[in-house]
Design an enzyme around this catalytic site. Structure first.
Site, short mmCIF file in Angstrom:
data_model
loop_
_atom_site.label_atom_id
_atom_site.label_comp_id
_atom_site.label_asym_id
_atom_site.label_seq_id
_atom_site.Cartn_x
_atom_site.Cartn_y
_atom_site.Cartn_z
N GLY A 40 2.02 38.49 -53.35
CA GLY A 40 2.69 38.05 -54.59
C GLY A 40 1.86 37.26 -55.57
O GLY A 40 2.53 37.10 -56.40
N HIS A 41 0.53 37.20 -55.40
CA HIS A 41 -0.23 36.33 -56.07
C HIS A 41 -1.79 36.86 -56.42
O HIS A 41 -2.46 36.67 -55.84
CB HIS A 41 -0.40 34.87 -55.44
N PHE A 42 -1.51 37.78 -57.32
CA PHE A 42 -0.68 38.54 -58.27
C PHE A 42 -0.75 39.82 -57.83
O PHE A 42 -1.89 40.49 -57.80
CB PHE A 42 -0.99 38.04 -59.70
#
EC number: 4.2.1.59
Length: 152
Positions: free
Chosen positions: A52-54
């Site tokens: 999720g990052h990124f």
């Protein structure tokens, strides 16, 4: 100073309560008791935080770089103090003068350098520098307490 001092992941896990996916120190490569410690974290695309990052642009979160420095600081303190570690835990108590210089990405080896500033009773103050390929990616001062696990 000893450049031969080594702690592997099993020995680090004996000192720190962290486990996957939050254990962020892979090996200790230098240690000078009461003075400094050098460790590293191999950053892999398989790290959970990259999901999720990124998406499409994987960057290690800055707070996790600081956490890695803090964990290296925990190993430093636990290796320096001369008492039983069985019922102890190392807890972050503060951050100062933090700066992020460059992103950390999959494939990087994050070099974690922590050095002693001072301590009073159970509060330790250190400064840390995180590097990749000889370039500073993050730095700051931090403090932490050695606490009894039973008091938490």
């Amino acid at each position: 100073m000893s450049n031969e001092y080594l702690l592997d992941i099993r020995q680090i896990m004996d000192m720190l309560p962290h486990r996957y996916p939050f254990l962020l120190v892979d090996r200790v490569v230098e240690f000078e008791p009461g003075v400094r410690l050098k460790a590293y974290k191999n950053v892999s695309m398989n790290e959970a935080f990259f999901q999720g990052h990124f998406p499409g642009l994987p960057v290690m979160p800055g707070v996790l770089i600081l956490e890695a420095l803090a964990q290296a600081g925990g190993v430093f303190v636990m290796s320096t103090i001369q008492e039983s570690l069985e019922d102890k835990v190392f807890l972050f108590t503060g951050l100062n003068k933090v700066k992020f210089r460059k992103p950390v990405v999959p494939g990087d080896r994050l070099i974690l350098k922590v050095a002693y500033d001072r301590h009073k009773m159970n509060i330790w103050r250190m400064h840390g520098i995180a590097e990749v390929d000889g370039q500073v990616v993050a730095q700051g001062e931090f403090s932490a307490a050695v606490a009894n696990k039973g008091d938490m």
